[in-house]
Design a protein around this motif. Structure first.
Motif, PDB file in Angstrom:
ATOM      1  N   LEU A 119       0.987  -1.186   0.163  1.00 51.33           N
ATOM      2  CA  LEU A 119       0.055   0.003  -0.039  1.00 51.33           C
ATOM      3  C   LEU A 119       0.834   1.294  -0.129  1.00 51.33           C
ATOM      4  CD1 LEU A 119      -2.739  -0.927   2.891  1.00 51.33           C
ATOM      5  CD2 LEU A 119      -2.820  -1.030   0.245  1.00 51.33           C
ATOM      6  N   PRO A 120       0.421   2.392  -0.588  1.00 49.39           N
ATOM      7  CA  PRO A 120       1.169   3.644  -0.430  1.00 49.39           C
ATOM      8  C   PRO A 120       0.777   4.077   0.905  1.00 49.39           C
ATOM      9  CG  PRO A 120      -0.819   3.781  -1.741  1.00 49.39           C
ATOM     10  CD  PRO A 120      -0.856   2.298  -1.675  1.00 49.39           C
ATOM     11  N   ALA A 121       1.638   5.285   1.384  1.00 53.69           N
ATOM     12  CA  ALA A 121       1.627   5.727   2.664  1.00 53.69           C
ATOM     13  C   ALA A 121       0.403   6.122   3.167  1.00 53.69           C
ATOM     14  CB  ALA A 121       2.661   6.678   2.914  1.00 53.69           C
ATOM     15  N   GLU A 122      -0.550   6.626   2.612  1.00 58.59           N
ATOM     16  CA  GLU A 122      -1.707   7.223   3.096  1.00 58.59           C
ATOM     17  C   GLU A 122      -2.751   6.029   3.237  1.00 58.59           C
ATOM     18  OE1 GLU A 122      -2.862   9.964   4.550  1.00 58.59           O
ATOM     19  OE2 GLU A 122      -0.885  10.604   4.232  1.00 58.59           O
ATOM     20  N   ALA A 123      -2.604   5.175   2.479  1.00 64.46           N
ATOM     21  CA  ALA A 123      -3.429   3.941   2.421  1.00 64.46           C
ATOM     22  C   ALA A 123      -3.146   3.149   3.846  1.00 64.46           C
ATOM     23  CB  ALA A 123      -3.358   3.183   1.225  1.00 64.46           C
ATOM     24  N   LEU A 124      -1.817   2.980   3.709  1.00 61.04           N
ATOM     25  CA  LEU A 124      -1.396   2.183   4.971  1.00 61.04           C
ATOM     26  C   LEU A 124      -1.691   2.659   6.190  1.00 61.04           C
ATOM     27  CD1 LEU A 124       0.251  -0.203   6.207  1.00 61.04           C
ATOM     28  CD2 LEU A 124       2.548   1.248   5.986  1.00 61.04           C
ATOM     29  N   LYS A 125      -1.526   4.140   6.421  1.00 62.56           N
ATOM     30  CA  LYS A 125      -2.129   4.792   7.566  1.00 62.56           C
ATOM     31  C   LYS A 125      -3.686   4.649   7.896  1.00 62.56           C
ATOM     32  CE  LYS A 125      -1.886   9.324   9.948  1.00 62.56           C
ATOM     33  NZ  LYS A 125      -1.420  10.751   9.846  1.00 62.56           N
ATOM     34  N   THR A 126      -4.200   4.830   6.768  1.00 64.87           N
ATOM     35  CA  THR A 126      -5.760   4.617   7.011  1.00 64.87           C
ATOM     36  C   THR A 126      -5.939   3.108   7.519  1.00 64.87           C
ATOM     37  OG1 THR A 126      -6.416   6.009   5.290  1.00 64.87           O
ATOM     38  CG2 THR A 126      -8.196   4.530   5.741  1.00 64.87           C
ATOM     39  N   GLY A 127      -5.251   2.154   6.794  1.00 56.31           N
ATOM     40  CA  GLY A 127      -5.547   0.686   7.432  1.00 56.31           C
ATOM     41  C   GLY A 127      -4.975   0.515   8.819  1.00 56.31           C
ATOM     42  N   ARG A 203      20.210  -2.189   0.991  1.00 59.72           N
ATOM     43  CA  ARG A 203      21.383  -1.527   1.652  1.00 59.72           C
ATOM     44  C   ARG A 203      21.388   0.068   1.871  1.00 59.72           C
ATOM     45  NH1 ARG A 203      27.483  -3.535   0.322  1.00 59.72           N
ATOM     46  NH2 ARG A 203      28.620  -2.376   2.214  1.00 59.72           N
ATOM     47  N   GLY A 204      21.283   0.585   2.940  1.00 61.78           N
ATOM     48  CA  GLY A 204      21.117   1.951   2.717  1.00 61.78           C
ATOM     49  C   GLY A 204      19.950   2.674   2.969  1.00 61.78           C
ATOM     50  N   ILE A 205      18.910   1.642   2.759  1.00 62.36           N
ATOM     51  CA  ILE A 205      17.452   1.868   2.879  1.00 62.36           C
ATOM     52  C   ILE A 205      16.719   0.959   3.877  1.00 62.36           C
ATOM     53  CG2 ILE A 205      15.332   1.825   1.597  1.00 62.36           C
ATOM     54  CD1 ILE A 205      16.973   2.146  -0.976  1.00 62.36           C
ATOM     55  N   VAL A 206      16.009   1.599   4.667  1.00 61.50           N
ATOM     56  CA  VAL A 206      15.168   0.925   5.902  1.00 61.50           C
ATOM     57  C   VAL A 206      14.615  -0.565   5.343  1.00 61.50           C
ATOM     58  CG1 VAL A 206      12.933   1.886   5.627  1.00 61.50           C
ATOM     59  CG2 VAL A 206      13.581   0.709   7.641  1.00 61.50           C
ATOM     60  N   HIS A 207      14.842  -1.553   6.005  1.00 66.84           N
ATOM     61  CA  HIS A 207      14.566  -3.085   5.523  1.00 66.84           C
ATOM     62  C   HIS A 207      13.193  -3.253   5.751  1.00 66.84           C
ATOM     63  CE1 HIS A 207      13.542  -7.363   6.900  1.00 66.84           C
ATOM     64  NE2 HIS A 207      14.330  -7.778   5.537  1.00 66.84           N
ATOM     65  N   ASP A 208      12.644  -2.674   7.190  1.00 66.94           N
ATOM     66  CA  ASP A 208      11.250  -2.737   7.587  1.00 66.94           C
ATOM     67  C   ASP A 208      10.140  -2.423   6.532  1.00 66.94           C
ATOM     68  OD1 ASP A 208       9.416  -3.350   9.914  1.00 66.94           O
ATOM     69  OD2 ASP A 208       8.658  -1.433   9.194  1.00 66.94           O
ATOM     70  N   PRO A 209       9.325  -3.335   6.090  1.00 67.80           N
ATOM     71  CA  PRO A 209       8.357  -2.750   5.121  1.00 67.80           C
ATOM     72  C   PRO A 209       7.466  -1.646   5.197  1.00 67.80           C
ATOM     73  CG  PRO A 209       7.775  -4.819   6.010  1.00 67.80           C
ATOM     74  CD  PRO A 209       9.125  -4.698   6.375  1.00 67.80           C
ATOM     75  N   LYS A 210       6.996  -1.713   6.390  1.00 67.65           N
ATOM     76  CA  LYS A 210       6.108  -0.259   7.002  1.00 67.65           C
ATOM     77  C   LYS A 210       7.048   0.640   7.167  1.00 67.65           C
ATOM     78  CE  LYS A 210       4.703  -2.429  10.910  1.00 67.65           C
ATOM     79  NZ  LYS A 210       5.546  -4.005  10.534  1.00 67.65           N
ATOM     80  N   GLY A 211       8.172   0.778   7.451  1.00 64.64           N
ATOM     81  CA  GLY A 211       9.166   1.731   7.667  1.00 64.64           C
ATOM     82  C   GLY A 211       9.525   2.337   6.159  1.00 64.64           C
ATOM     83  N   TRP A 212       9.740   1.399   5.391  1.00 61.46           N
ATOM     84  CA  TRP A 212       9.681   1.921   4.068  1.00 61.46           C
ATOM     85  C   TRP A 212       8.810   2.639   3.219  1.00 61.46           C
ATOM     86  CZ3 TRP A 212       9.251  -1.557  -1.029  1.00 61.46           C
ATOM     87  CH2 TRP A 212       9.918  -0.950  -2.156  1.00 61.46           C
ATOM     88  N   VAL A 213       7.495   2.176   3.552  1.00 60.47           N
ATOM     89  CA  VAL A 213       6.375   2.837   3.305  1.00 60.47           C
ATOM     90  C   VAL A 213       6.373   4.099   3.775  1.00 60.47           C
ATOM     91  CG1 VAL A 213       3.813   2.732   2.625  1.00 60.47           C
ATOM     92  CG2 VAL A 213       5.227   0.855   2.163  1.00 60.47           C
ATOM     93  N   ALA A 215       8.280   5.970   5.832  1.00 54.25           N
ATOM     94  CA  ALA A 215       9.436   6.712   5.507  1.00 54.25           C
ATOM     95  C   ALA A 215       9.468   7.636   6.586  1.00 54.25           C
ATOM     96  CB  ALA A 215       9.228   7.585   4.326  1.00 54.25           C
ATOM     97  N   ARG A 216       9.641   9.119   6.646  1.00 55.04           N
ATOM     98  CA  ARG A 216       9.759   9.905   7.786  1.00 55.04           C
ATOM     99  C   ARG A 216       8.763  10.025   8.769  1.00 55.04           C
ATOM    100  NH1 ARG A 216       8.115  13.304   3.862  1.00 55.04           N
ATOM    101  NH2 ARG A 216       6.622  14.816   4.181  1.00 55.04           N
ATOM    102  N   HIS A 217       7.665   9.310   8.691  1.00 56.30           N
ATOM    103  CA  HIS A 217       6.561   9.525   9.459  1.00 56.30           C
ATOM    104  C   HIS A 217       6.304   7.958  10.251  1.00 56.30           C
ATOM    105  CE1 HIS A 217       5.299  13.013   8.130  1.00 56.30           C
ATOM    106  NE2 HIS A 217       5.191  12.610   6.676  1.00 56.30           N
ATOM    107  N   CYS A 218       7.507   7.119  10.236  1.00 61.49           N
ATOM    108  CA  CYS A 218       7.656   5.872  10.985  1.00 61.49           C
ATOM    109  C   CYS A 218       8.354   6.017  12.285  1.00 61.49           C
ATOM    110  CB  CYS A 218       8.063   4.872   9.975  1.00 61.49           C
ATOM    111  SG  CYS A 218       8.124   3.316  10.958  1.00 61.49           S
ATOM    112  N   GLY A 219       7.788   5.813  13.322  1.00 61.49           N
ATOM    113  CA  GLY A 219       8.552   5.690  14.810  1.00 61.49           C
ATOM    114  C   GLY A 219       8.787   4.569  15.272  1.00 61.49           C
TER     115      GLY A 219
END
Length: 339
Positions: A119-127, A203-213, A215-219
Motif C-alpha cells: 500500500l502507499p503511505a496514506e492507504a497504509l495509515k488509513t489501514g 542496503r542503505g534503505i530501511v529493511h522494515d516494509p512499514k518503515g519503507w512505506v 518513511a519519515r513518519h515511521c516511529g
C-alpha cells in the motif's frame, strides 16, 4: 576489560554462520571495549566488516528515538500516560487505548490489512488506524510495531514535525550521535540486510516494509546507527543527569519497574525487562531489532552491551538466530561482574 565468555559466544555465532558478522561494545563504568567479528556482506560478494559502519537498527528506533522524545514530552507535561490516543489521533475510534498502552505494548491493537506491504503511505495509515482492539487489551503484553507507529504520529501532532525529524533534532544531535541518521548518504557505508522481492539487496534503505512505506513518519523503525553512537546513547542512559534535556533523569531512573496497566505484564515504558544477579538480583533493560540488533542496559551495575548484526542477510527471517541471541544475552548477564 574482561568478558571472555561473552566474546567467545559472539565469536561462536559468527563461526557457526548464525550471522555474517557482529559489531559490539561492552561498557563497564567509564571503560568501553568495542570490536568486530566476521564480515559485512556475503552477497553479491564477501565484504570486510569495517569499524564505524552503519547498521539498520530496526526496532531499536523505538527506544533510542521515539521513546526518548515521548519521555521528554511527558516530563514537560505536554503529554500524559493516561491520555486517550483519540485526543491526538481522532481517526482512531477506541478511546480506551491510552499512551501507556502504546508504550507498554498492552494496547491489544490487532487486525489484518490486505496487501499491507504494497500500500502507499496514506492507504497504509488509513489501514492502521482502522485496526481494532482485541482480547489482550490492558492485561497482556503483545509486542507490535503499530504501538510505536501510533506513538510517532502522536508526537507529530504535538511538535508539528515528522517523528524522524523530531528524533534527529531532539535526540541524535544533542547526544552527539553524528553517524546516526534515517537517510544514510553512502549505502556502501551501511551494512546490507536481506534480498527482497522487488527491492533486490536492501542496503542503505530501511529493511522494515512499514518503515519503507511510511518513511519519515515511521516511529517504529528506520534508524541507522553505529556502535560508537550507541555507546554514547547507553552512557547517557546510565547517567541521564549528563543529558537531562534529552533523557529526563526522573523518568529514566524509574524505568526499572513494570509500567503496564496491571503492573504485572512484565514491561517497562518501551523496554523489555530481564534480571541480572550482580551486585544483587535486580532488573535490567533490553530491546532488540528484527535485523539482528540489541541493547542491554544495567543502570544498577553501570554496565551495558551493544550488539549489532545483520542476521537477515541475505535471507530473512533466520529464526535460529533468536535462540542464539538469547543465549548470548544470558551469557553476558551471567558473566557481568565489576573487575
Amino acid at each position: 576489560m574482561g568478558y571472555p565468555q561473552t566474546k567467545a559466544a559472539l565469536q561462536r555465532i559468527v563461526t557457526e554462520h548464525v550471522v555474517p558478522g557482529v559489531s559490539y561494545a561492552l561498557i563497564d563504568g567509564d571503560r568501553v571495549e568495542t570490536g568486530q567479528m566476521g564480515v559485512a556482506a556475503l552477497i553479491p560478494q564477501r565484504e570486510a566488516l569495517r569499524p564505524g559502519m552503519q547498521y539498520d537498527v530496526a526496532s531499536l528506533t523505538k527506544v533510542v528515538g521515539t521513546l526518548s522524545v515521548t519521555l521528554q514530552l511527558l516530563a514537560q507535561g505536554r503529554l500524559s500516560l493516561e491520555d486517550p490516543i483519540t485526543r491526538w489521533l481522532p481517526e482512531w475510534g477506541d478511546a480506551r487505548v491510552t499512551v501507556r498502552h502504546l508504550l507498554t505494548h498492552t494496547s491489544g491493537i490487532t487486525g489484518y490489512i490486505p496487501n499491507r506491504n504494497k500500500l502507499p503511505a496514506e492507504a497504509l495509515k488509513t489501514g492502521l488506524l482502522g485496526l481494532h482492539v482485541g482480547p489482550t487489551f490492558n492485561r497482556q503484553m503483545v509486542y507490535a510495531d503499530v504501538n510505536y507507529i501510533f506513538m510517532g504520529w502522536i508526537i507529530e501532532q504535538i511538535l508539528g514535525m515528522s517523528i524522524q525529524a523530531a528524533v534527529t533534532q531532539r535526540v541524535l544531535e544533542p547526544l552527539g550521535m553524528r553517524h546516526s541518521t534515517f537517510t544514510p548518504n553512502d549505502p556502501l557505508q551501511c551494512i546490507p540486510t536481506a534480498v527482497e522481492p522487488g527491492r533486490g539487496l536492501v542496503r542503505g534503505i530501511v529493511h522494515d516494509p512499514k518503515g519503507w512505506v511510511l518513511a519519515r513518519h515511521c516511529g517504529s523503525a528506520g534508524l541507522f546507527s553505529t556502535v560508537d553512537d550507541l555507546v554514547l546513547f547507553c552512557q547517557a542512559y546510565l547517567h541521564p543527569e549528563t543529558a537531562a534535556s534529552v533523557l529526563p533523569p526522573v523518568l529514566i531512573h524509574d524505568l526499572l519497574r513494570d509500567w503496564t496497566p496491571t503492573g504485572r505484564a512484565g514491561r517497562s515504558l518501551g523496554w523489555a525487562l530481564t534480571t541480572a544477579a550482580w551486585p544483587q538480583p535486580h532488573r535490567v533493560l533490553w530491546h532488540s531489532g528484527f535485523t539482528g540488533t540489541y541493547l542491554v542496559l544495567d543502570p544498577v551495575a553501570d554496565q551495558a552491551m551493544v550488539f549489532l548484526s545483520n542476521r537477515v542477510h541475505p535471507v530473512a527471517p533466520n529464526e535460529p538466530y533468536l535462540d542464539q541471541r538469547n543465549a548470548v544475552i544470558g551469557t553476558y548477564l551471567a558473566e557481568k561482574t565489576r573487575s
